[in-house]
Design a protein around this motif. Structure first.
Motif, PDB file in Angstrom:
ATOM      1  N   PRO A  91      67.876  59.044  42.490  1.00  0.00           N
ATOM      2  CA  PRO A  91      67.675  60.293  42.412  1.00  0.00           C
ATOM      3  C   PRO A  91      68.857  60.964  41.408  1.00  0.00           C
ATOM      4  CG  PRO A  91      66.720  59.577  44.326  1.00  0.00           C
ATOM      5  CD  PRO A  91      67.493  58.510  43.648  1.00  0.00           C
ATOM      6  N   TYR A  92      69.922  60.843  41.742  1.00  0.00           N
ATOM      7  CA  TYR A  92      71.170  61.495  41.181  1.00  0.00           C
ATOM      8  C   TYR A  92      71.315  60.973  39.468  1.00  0.00           C
ATOM      9  CZ  TYR A  92      74.505  57.214  41.393  1.00  0.00           C
ATOM     10  OH  TYR A  92      74.779  56.061  41.208  1.00  0.00           O
ATOM     11  N   GLU A 101      68.778  60.426  37.570  1.00  0.00           N
ATOM     12  CA  GLU A 101      67.722  61.188  37.118  1.00  0.00           C
ATOM     13  C   GLU A 101      68.119  62.543  37.009  1.00  0.00           C
ATOM     14  OE1 GLU A 101      64.175  60.639  39.232  1.00  0.00           O
ATOM     15  OE2 GLU A 101      63.811  58.419  39.011  1.00  0.00           O
ATOM     16  N   THR A 102      68.677  63.316  37.975  1.00  0.00           N
ATOM     17  CA  THR A 102      69.327  64.557  37.722  1.00  0.00           C
ATOM     18  C   THR A 102      70.274  64.701  36.453  1.00  0.00           C
ATOM     19  OG1 THR A 102      69.076  64.957  40.018  1.00  0.00           O
ATOM     20  CG2 THR A 102      70.562  66.362  38.902  1.00  0.00           C
ATOM     21  N   LYS A 152      69.940  66.735  33.100  1.00  0.00           N
ATOM     22  CA  LYS A 152      70.843  67.845  32.905  1.00  0.00           C
ATOM     23  C   LYS A 152      71.225  67.698  31.276  1.00  0.00           C
ATOM     24  CE  LYS A 152      73.330  68.854  37.257  1.00  0.00           C
ATOM     25  NZ  LYS A 152      74.422  68.646  37.883  1.00  0.00           N
TER      26      LYS A 152
END
Length: 325
Positions: A221-222, A224-225, A229
């Motif tokens: 997930p991080y 994908e974040t 961004k």
């Protein structure tokens, strides 16, 4: 301060556990090596004297070599001397084995280091490149090339390189006979073909494992974040994905480095390279048991040692491994 102290103690305890497990495994391997050489068919004394040897001559040779003693006694003496660096004398030429092995082990380590300097950056670079262009023709081409390299046995790849670079174009020598008096530049040229063979043997596996480790992290997930961004793909891979994929990458690189040292037997025989593999094969044909035992124990120690280093580096790279559930 307290967390640092506790963390240091955890790493030290894991280090001692790995070292103890490695020493225990090396002892078990030494038992298997000694037992394996003892159950081989035939008799060493008869092989040394020939089939026409008299029983008295065979008995004298066996007494001189200490073969009349019980196997447990001979094992204890051999292991005790090996721990001190004394592997005895060769049956075939009566030379000190430790002194004979030292320059050959240096040659093998030099060849493995030369191959590793090329293979490791190449594999990591191709793995990162494949992730950056995942699903494109670049990814498919890199995957096809590395899969083809993995599929080629070392002896076949070596003969292909000899046929192309030595026989067809006369660019490189087919024999890799080196000596200490040889200049470094000439030595590197002579070792080029065996080095290329070893690189082909390991670069594909390291590349594919690097790609798999990075793709596994890229699904987090991080990551994908970071992508949402608007961060560039290269920055996401280098700064966020690669540091968290180091643990499996370090493990696979260390295992392949161990293979470079232990698995050079075929390559050294093909190119007549004066290393440990060539030395081992020469004395296996002579039924020189002490040399076979010494070479087997050294190979096992190097392999186990590199695995311990891989475990420790993986633990340092991934803090979660220091606190197993």
């Amino acid at each position: 301060m307290p967390p640092r102290v506790g963390k240091g103690r955890t790493v030290l305890s894991l280090l001692f556990k790995r070292l103890f497990a490695g020493l225990l495994l090396l002892w078990a391997v030494s038992v298997l090596i000694f037992a394996g050489t003892q159950i081989l068919p035939g008799d060493v004394a008869t092989a040394m004297l020939g089939q026409q040897a008299t029983p008295q001559a065979v008995a004298k040779i066996r007494a001189d070599l200490g073969l009349e003693k019980p196997a447990p006694v001979r094992y204890a003496q051999w292991l005790g001397n090996a721990v001190q660096g004394d592997f005895g004398r060769s049956y075939s030429n009566r030379q000190d084995i430790a002194k004979s092995i030292a320059p050959r082990l240096k040659n093998t380590l030099f060849l493995a280091a030369m191959a590793a300097v090329i293979a490791v950056p190449l594999a990591l670079g191709l793995g990162i490149l494949s992730v950056l262009y995942a699903g494109t023709w670049v990814d498919r081409t890199v995957g096809l090339v590395t899969l083809s390299a993995i599929s080629l046995p070392e002896f076949f790849a070596g003969y292909l390189l000899i046929a192309y670079f030595s026989i067809s174009h006369f660019w490189l020598p087919s024999s890799a006979t080196v000596s200490d008096s040889m200049p470094l530049a000439q030595r590197l040229i002579v070792m080029a073909l065996p080095c290329m063979t070893l690189v082909l043997a390991v670069v594909g596996h390291m590349m594919r494992m690097t790609r798999a480790a990075l793709l596994n992290v890229m699904a987090s997930p991080y990551i994908e974040t970071a992508i949402l961004k608007g961060l560039p793909a290269r920055r996401v891979v280098w700064k966020h994905a690669l540091p968290n994929a180091l643990s499996p990458i370090i493990s696979v690189v260390s295992l392949n480095l161990a293979y470079l040292i232990v698995g050079v037997v075929v390559v050294e025989v093909i190119f007549v390279y004066p290393g440990m593999g060539q030395y081992l094969v020469d004395h296996v044909s002579k039924r020189d048991v002490p040399v076979v035992q010494a070479a087997g124990l050294i190979f096992a120690a190097v392999y186990i040692g590199l695995n311990i280093v891989a475990d420790l580096l993986a633990i340092l790279a991934n803090p979660r491994l220091r606190h197993p559930r």
